[in-house]
Design a protein around this motif. Sequence first.
Motif, PDB file in Angstrom:
ATOM      1  N   ASN B 389     -17.696 -17.185 -10.427  1.00  6.37           N
ATOM      2  CA  ASN B 389     -17.250 -18.515 -10.023  1.00  6.37           C
ATOM      3  C   ASN B 389     -18.139 -19.638 -10.535  1.00  6.37           C
ATOM      4  OD1 ASN B 389     -15.068 -17.369  -8.488  1.00  6.37           O
ATOM      5  ND2 ASN B 389     -16.661 -16.717  -7.047  1.00  6.37           N
ATOM      6  N   THR B 390     -18.339 -19.616 -11.851  1.00  7.19           N
ATOM      7  CA  THR B 390     -19.113 -20.685 -12.474  1.00  7.19           C
ATOM      8  C   THR B 390     -18.366 -21.178 -13.708  1.00  7.19           C
ATOM      9  OG1 THR B 390     -20.344 -18.960 -13.634  1.00  7.19           O
ATOM     10  CG2 THR B 390     -21.416 -19.949 -11.724  1.00  7.19           C
ATOM     11  N   ARG B 391     -18.802 -22.311 -14.212  1.00  4.37           N
ATOM     12  CA  ARG B 391     -18.321 -22.807 -15.500  1.00  4.37           C
ATOM     13  C   ARG B 391     -19.449 -22.669 -16.509  1.00  4.37           C
ATOM     14  NH1 ARG B 391     -13.196 -25.369 -17.333  1.00  4.37           N
ATOM     15  NH2 ARG B 391     -11.998 -25.362 -15.423  1.00  4.37           N
ATOM     16  N   THR B 392     -19.133 -22.206 -17.689  1.00  5.44           N
ATOM     17  CA  THR B 392     -20.176 -22.084 -18.700  1.00  5.44           C
ATOM     18  C   THR B 392     -20.413 -23.450 -19.345  1.00  5.44           C
ATOM     19  OG1 THR B 392     -18.697 -21.680 -20.522  1.00  5.44           O
ATOM     20  CG2 THR B 392     -19.323 -19.765 -19.194  1.00  5.44           C
ATOM     21  N   VAL B 393     -21.451 -23.510 -20.141  1.00  9.13           N
ATOM     22  CA  VAL B 393     -21.804 -24.768 -20.787  1.00  9.13           C
ATOM     23  C   VAL B 393     -20.677 -25.234 -21.723  1.00  9.13           C
ATOM     24  CG1 VAL B 393     -23.022 -23.751 -22.757  1.00  9.13           C
ATOM     25  CG2 VAL B 393     -23.743 -25.983 -21.894  1.00  9.13           C
ATOM     26  N   ASN B 394     -19.892 -24.262 -22.267  1.00 11.54           N
ATOM     27  CA  ASN B 394     -18.751 -24.661 -23.115  1.00 11.54           C
ATOM     28  C   ASN B 394     -17.439 -24.677 -22.320  1.00 11.54           C
ATOM     29  OD1 ASN B 394     -18.982 -21.865 -23.006  1.00 11.54           O
ATOM     30  ND2 ASN B 394     -18.162 -21.544 -25.052  1.00 11.54           N
ATOM     31  N   TRP B 395     -17.538 -24.878 -21.034  1.00  9.84           N
ATOM     32  CA  TRP B 395     -16.411 -25.145 -20.152  1.00  9.84           C
ATOM     33  C   TRP B 395     -15.538 -23.928 -19.841  1.00  9.84           C
ATOM     34  CZ3 TRP B 395     -14.998 -30.020 -17.944  1.00  9.84           C
ATOM     35  CH2 TRP B 395     -15.829 -31.087 -18.325  1.00  9.84           C
ATOM     36  N   LEU B 396     -16.007 -22.733 -20.150  1.00  8.88           N
ATOM     37  CA  LEU B 396     -15.201 -21.561 -19.815  1.00  8.88           C
ATOM     38  C   LEU B 396     -15.361 -21.247 -18.325  1.00  8.88           C
ATOM     39  CD1 LEU B 396     -15.890 -19.341 -22.960  1.00  8.88           C
ATOM     40  CD2 LEU B 396     -14.048 -20.998 -22.548  1.00  8.88           C
ATOM     41  N   ARG B 397     -14.238 -20.955 -17.699  1.00 12.31           N
ATOM     42  CA  ARG B 397     -14.242 -20.744 -16.250  1.00 12.31           C
ATOM     43  C   ARG B 397     -14.409 -19.253 -15.945  1.00 12.31           C
ATOM     44  NH1 ARG B 397      -8.917 -20.812 -12.565  1.00 12.31           N
ATOM     45  NH2 ARG B 397      -8.828 -18.812 -13.646  1.00 12.31           N
ATOM     46  N   VAL B 398     -15.502 -18.895 -15.340  1.00 12.59           N
ATOM     47  CA  VAL B 398     -15.733 -17.507 -14.946  1.00 12.59           C
ATOM     48  C   VAL B 398     -15.372 -17.373 -13.473  1.00 12.59           C
ATOM     49  CG1 VAL B 398     -17.486 -15.721 -14.629  1.00 12.59           C
ATOM     50  CG2 VAL B 398     -17.568 -17.209 -16.642  1.00 12.59           C
ATOM     51  N   THR B 399     -14.523 -16.411 -13.183  1.00 16.21           N
ATOM     52  CA  THR B 399     -14.159 -16.181 -11.769  1.00 16.21           C
ATOM     53  C   THR B 399     -14.820 -14.882 -11.321  1.00 16.21           C
ATOM     54  OG1 THR B 399     -12.062 -15.245 -12.540  1.00 16.21           O
ATOM     55  CG2 THR B 399     -12.056 -17.550 -11.845  1.00 16.21           C
ATOM     56  N   SER B 400     -14.046 -13.793 -11.247  1.00 13.99           N
ATOM     57  CA  SER B 400     -14.656 -12.522 -10.843  1.00 13.99           C
ATOM     58  C   SER B 400     -15.569 -12.020 -11.958  1.00 13.99           C
ATOM     59  CB  SER B 400     -13.577 -11.495 -10.543  1.00 13.99           C
ATOM     60  OG  SER B 400     -12.794 -11.261 -11.699  1.00 13.99           O
ATOM     61  N   CYS B 401     -16.676 -11.409 -11.598  1.00 15.96           N
ATOM     62  CA  CYS B 401     -17.622 -10.940 -12.617  1.00 15.96           C
ATOM     63  C   CYS B 401     -18.405  -9.747 -12.085  1.00 15.96           C
ATOM     64  CB  CYS B 401     -18.574 -12.078 -12.994  1.00 15.96           C
ATOM     65  SG  CYS B 401     -19.967 -11.526 -13.999  1.00 15.96           S
ATOM     66  N   GLY B 402     -18.174  -8.598 -12.694  1.00 20.29           N
ATOM     67  CA  GLY B 402     -18.819  -7.363 -12.223  1.00 20.29           C
ATOM     68  C   GLY B 402     -19.978  -6.908 -13.088  1.00 20.29           C
ATOM     69  N   LEU B 403     -20.619  -7.862 -13.759  1.00 20.70           N
ATOM     70  CA  LEU B 403     -21.701  -7.479 -14.679  1.00 20.70           C
ATOM     71  C   LEU B 403     -22.810  -6.684 -13.990  1.00 20.70           C
ATOM     72  CD1 LEU B 403     -22.728 -10.348 -17.132  1.00 20.70           C
ATOM     73  CD2 LEU B 403     -22.156  -7.970 -17.659  1.00 20.70           C
ATOM     74  N   GLU B 404     -23.231  -7.166 -12.823  1.00 21.64           N
ATOM     75  CA  GLU B 404     -24.336  -6.505 -12.112  1.00 21.64           C
ATOM     76  C   GLU B 404     -23.961  -5.068 -11.767  1.00 21.64           C
ATOM     77  OE1 GLU B 404     -27.342  -7.353 -11.372  1.00 21.64           O
ATOM     78  OE2 GLU B 404     -27.424  -9.525 -11.626  1.00 21.64           O
ATOM     79  N   GLU B 405     -22.759  -4.919 -11.222  1.00 19.97           N
ATOM     80  CA  GLU B 405     -22.363  -3.582 -10.785  1.00 19.97           C
ATOM     81  C   GLU B 405     -22.176  -2.651 -11.990  1.00 19.97           C
ATOM     82  OE1 GLU B 405     -19.023  -3.380  -8.081  1.00 19.97           O
ATOM     83  OE2 GLU B 405     -19.136  -1.176  -8.081  1.00 19.97           O
ATOM     84  N   CYS B 406     -21.576  -3.177 -13.049  1.00 27.68           N
ATOM     85  CA  CYS B 406     -21.400  -2.354 -14.256  1.00 27.68           C
ATOM     86  C   CYS B 406     -22.755  -1.875 -14.761  1.00 27.68           C
ATOM     87  CB  CYS B 406     -20.689  -3.145 -15.354  1.00 27.68           C
ATOM     88  SG  CYS B 406     -18.942  -3.436 -15.040  1.00 27.68           S
ATOM     89  N   THR B 407     -23.695  -2.804 -14.810  1.00 32.70           N
ATOM     90  CA  THR B 407     -25.043  -2.464 -15.289  1.00 32.70           C
ATOM     91  C   THR B 407     -25.676  -1.405 -14.402  1.00 32.70           C
ATOM     92  OG1 THR B 407     -25.274  -4.667 -16.207  1.00 32.70           O
ATOM     93  CG2 THR B 407     -27.314  -3.442 -15.842  1.00 32.70           C
ATOM     94  N   ASP B 408     -25.599  -1.615 -13.093  1.00 29.95           N
ATOM     95  CA  ASP B 408     -26.165  -0.630 -12.164  1.00 29.95           C
ATOM     96  C   ASP B 408     -25.588   0.756 -12.393  1.00 29.95           C
ATOM     97  OD1 ASP B 408     -27.729  -2.506 -10.952  1.00 29.95           O
ATOM     98  OD2 ASP B 408     -26.342  -2.893  -9.283  1.00 29.95           O
ATOM     99  N   ARG B 409     -24.280   0.798 -12.552  1.00 31.00           N
ATOM    100  CA  ARG B 409     -23.628   2.114 -12.659  1.00 31.00           C
ATOM    101  C   ARG B 409     -24.119   2.891 -13.881  1.00 31.00           C
ATOM    102  NH1 ARG B 409     -18.936   2.019  -9.265  1.00 31.00           N
ATOM    103  NH2 ARG B 409     -18.503   4.168  -9.849  1.00 31.00           N
TER     104      ARG B 409
END
Lengths: 164, 782, 310
Positions: B389-409
Amino acid sequence: MKNEITRDVERVVLALDVNGEARQLLVAVHKTLLEVLREDLQLTGTKHGCELGECGTCTVLIDGRPELSCLSLPIQLQGRAITTVEGMASGSELHPLQTAFAELGAAQCGYCTPGILLSARALLEENARPSRDEIREALAGNLCRCTGYTKILQAIELAAERMR
Amino acid sequence: MKVVGKPLAKVDAAAKVTGRAIYADDMLPARTLHCRILRSPHPHARIVSIDTSAARRIPGVVAVITGSDLPVKFGILPVTQDERALEHEKVRYVGDPIAAVAATEEEIAAAACDAIAVEYEVLEPVMSIEAALAIPKDERIQDYGGPNNIHKFVSLEFGDVDGGFARADNVREDVFFFQGNTHLPMEQHSAVATYIDGRVTLWSSTQVVHYVHRALAKVLELPMNRIRVIGAAHGGGFGGKTDPFAHEIIVAKLAMLTGRPVKCTLTREEVFYAHRGRHPVLMWIKTGVTADGRISAMHFRSALDGGAYGSYGVASTFYTGALQTVTYDIPAYRFEGCRVFTNKPPCGPKRGHGTPQPRFALELHLEKLAHDLGLDPVELKRRNFVKPNTRTVNWLRVTSCGLEECTDRVIKASAFHQRKRFFGRGMGFAISSYLSGAGTAIYWNDMPHSEVQIKVDRGGVTAFCGAMDIGQGSDSVLATIVAEELGLQPADIRLVTADTDTTPIDLGSYSSRVTFMAGNAALEAARKMRALLVEAVAAKTGAEASAIDVSEARVGDCSFEEASVLAEARFGTLTTAGSYTPPKIAGPYKGSGVGPSPAYSYSACVVDLDADARTGLIHVNKIWIAHDVGRAINPLLVEGQVEGSVYMGLGEALMEEQVFRKGLHKWPSMLEYKSPTFLDMPEVETFIVETNDPEGPYGAKEAGQGPLLPVPPALCSAVYDALGVWIDEIPVSPEKVTEALRRKEKGEPPRYGPPRFPSIPYPEAIKVQPPPKDFDAAAATI
Amino acid sequence: MAEEHGARAMFVAGGTDLFPKLKRRQFEVETLIGLDFLPRVIRNGSTECAIDAGVTLATAAHDSHLQAGFTGYAQAAGLVSSPPLRNAGTIGGNLCVDTRCNYYDMTYEWRKAAGFCIKKDGDICLVAPSSPRCWAVSSSDTAPMAIALDGVVGLAGPEGDRELPVSALYRDDGIEYMAKRPAEVLTGLRLRKSANTRSAYVKLRRRGSIDFPIAGAAVAMELDGESVIGCRIVLSAVASYPLEAAAAEKFLKGKRLDQETIREAAELAAKPAKPLDNADLSHFWRKRMVRVVVEQAIQRVSDQRAGFGG
């Protein structure tokens, strides 16, 4: 260097045993088994990916052994048993390999599937309990671009288990 | 959930395992003529004359056409309408189509092609990025773009980049090269056309019936309602069947001229020329990090070798700079991209479209930065992960993001941090992200991106959708969603898909859009249908509508069939429709249309390998991959997409390459273009991570492309882990590894890769203000 | 019959080499003479094994006697191409397999665009344009092993039957690569060894299957306990013919097989190998790999002696 295609093409009468049926047909002598199956017998379940023996897609069984239909001349196959994917099911009952492939998602686009099913069938008829490495060896001539092979290996193992 | 989330067999599985599925080349309507195409033997030449008279005289030849029969130009992007079905003025690569023959036999058509005499004025070919940047010896390949053979520039700057670098404690620059490669679908492209009563019908092995429909209408100069395009069973695309192709237009034209069905199946060699595959991309990346390992600024440059035509290339160019920011929180970012024309088959979208190359560069670059800082690369990356739930510097809208969990797994399952360290054995880690469908359409319009209609009639349900099942299982996803809502099983749903006469618009199977977009359209249509059934049953039984359960083929106290009769009696013909239009979330700048997606998938990957220092040969032992798919509508299909992506990524990383020698494709064959066999594929352990995306159907996101991306960089990291050398270009062939080791031994930098990035006259960057903090939260309150 | 038709006729056994070449118009013939009628039997003896030319590569690879006594040959047969091709392809066919070059093994259209080469329709070698000869590469996996195992082929032709050592079957020329006359048919192969002969074949290729060799080493050794009585080392895919590494053979004679000796022998064996830029991967790297495959093959023979299996 011109292709001398305009001269008359010699045609021959062939008697082929395809999926247990005796088939007689008149075809150009230089046609490959792949072409005869697909064009003259309408058995389009046999696919092709290169027609040069490099991908395994057109695999059929000749006397129970996997061979490439793109590199076979029907005239050399008279009197031998040819099995295509259409000959795998008995009536409307699918072969256990077909069922396992369907259940486990081993066919994605499905284009390499007929050849792989036939290679796998030949393997299981020789070896009811193949190890995963033995399956890999036996299937090493059949390329698949969709699945990464994992589900295919699982499906063959499942079918082998059910067939025992 | 009754069917969503279940590992059910695909709805077309039985057809695929019995050989009953009908692919385009399986069709042979009565009186079909066979078409072969004459292609250019020169990489770059002007056509002086074409003499087809000898070909026409060959018995069995019914029609011969050349470029003057199909002069109208087409192309997938409105800004690059630069292709002709047959070229009569100039050829731009070996394989460019020049003339086509329809004959009673394929061999006769081939002989007729051989009998066509073409006179050429040969021009100097341009075969590399460097050559394309220089002044051409003879003439430019295309007459647009420039200077020289440059096709497209992109130059964007977000936030205070110079300030960001000034603030950094460490700055590092690297150069990488990602070699081009091709999709290599098992099925050769094929199309069959008929022309009956003034109407063209085309069956084709395409990923997008809608785009083929548009191109046919334009080039054949027929109204769209006189053309019907039907997607035949599909033998693999991976992006390679997303453009409209010359052979599709040619068979339609030949059917119009001869009044007979005409079929063209490309030979395997021609498939290599049709291409539209992965762009070779040269990349330069510079990143500043603060002492605590946080990225303060990034500058990324790309140079894409586009081949001879535009294809999707403008979009590809933007994509090489777009998605860096959706995995890492980069406060200031400058991107300069450039695509050049060369005399090679055109590049286009292959699985991951324009993003695997920068992902490869970015992940390896961060690994090197971590080594500079003495930090664990996983830790460095983690510190910079984007937050949901953030906006990137180039205005891309990030909603759901499972990066942490993917990395952990994957880190846990592979015991990455506990690995035994010894020379010759290594592990590497990388992450990635991809779109769940492009947020903007290829051609400007306000229509929905996908529409689904549902008809219920005599207890039977039919869903109509333009999406094309290319083997990924999109038909099964549609059936599952409709079945879930109507309390049925997927097998109960009849499907009509990918037929421009009978199905509403869908933009097709590319950019990982179908589950998200057609899925949402199906969900809307199915919920409307469900409401009608419930209302009818409620009216009949007097039950409260909200209390009526729809499941197990029942609607409240009625069977599904009874409910459908009640509803039909009450409302008349039962049809509902749903559509999906992505939210308008693109940023306020030119070029912001490439990158936005309603949701991003995330992946993390660990590769474990043995690398032989003496031979440079690599044996991959195992790959662990976790993929945030939002929600797995069918976990079996998700795993299949993930495993297939890993396979393709591994092939690109180790052996697949589309290379040229003396103006020609070096090896347009399946023997010499190396696709991994059963014996080359390691065990893959897949983890599905579910983050329940707020806008995806049942929370679902994409699965078909993202998991390819982390494989090449993870492999190269593992090679470094094993041997202490960086291979900064793929494929990682054994000769590159031994060469890097030789350099290491001599005390040179222990790396193999491009020595430098060329000087490119990028224009002044357009400066874009980053979005205000909490931009979406602010927007939501309005 | 073959004589009657001359150059416009060719023999076909398994067809796995021939049919792709007909389709790519590398071979242009009017008549194919099928060899299906020939016998397909393996006759095993303790020091000799006779294999009919029509025996498929798969059959040879799986033959338990060959596996035990002529290990390297069974290995080589089992490493040719891929399983379906080995089911059709014959041992005779693999001995006769056409030399390869990635300027030559291409479609007619591709060769036309590249400019035809000396091996077919053209007049220069595209790999080495200044050279008067063709540099296509001998790509048989079984031929080097057959030479190492002192093989003899039977040839039947219009002028009668004859036998030829496999080592005399090939010529150093990419075009006229066989000493067999065009109208002669290869009818069988006899492999010979002593009771103490061990053999191994190591093949280098990019993938685990399908690919032709880009370097290969066939080693057969007669051993007396620790020391080498006699030895043959033959390389594949590094010249237009199976290249025998005579210097290495001579060096090994009478030596004990330790690491240092193996390494030195491999070094010597690799010297005459001259791969060119006409096969997969760079020829520099392939050249460097020759000693590796030779070393591995000798090591395998050495391991067999020690009872480590083959």
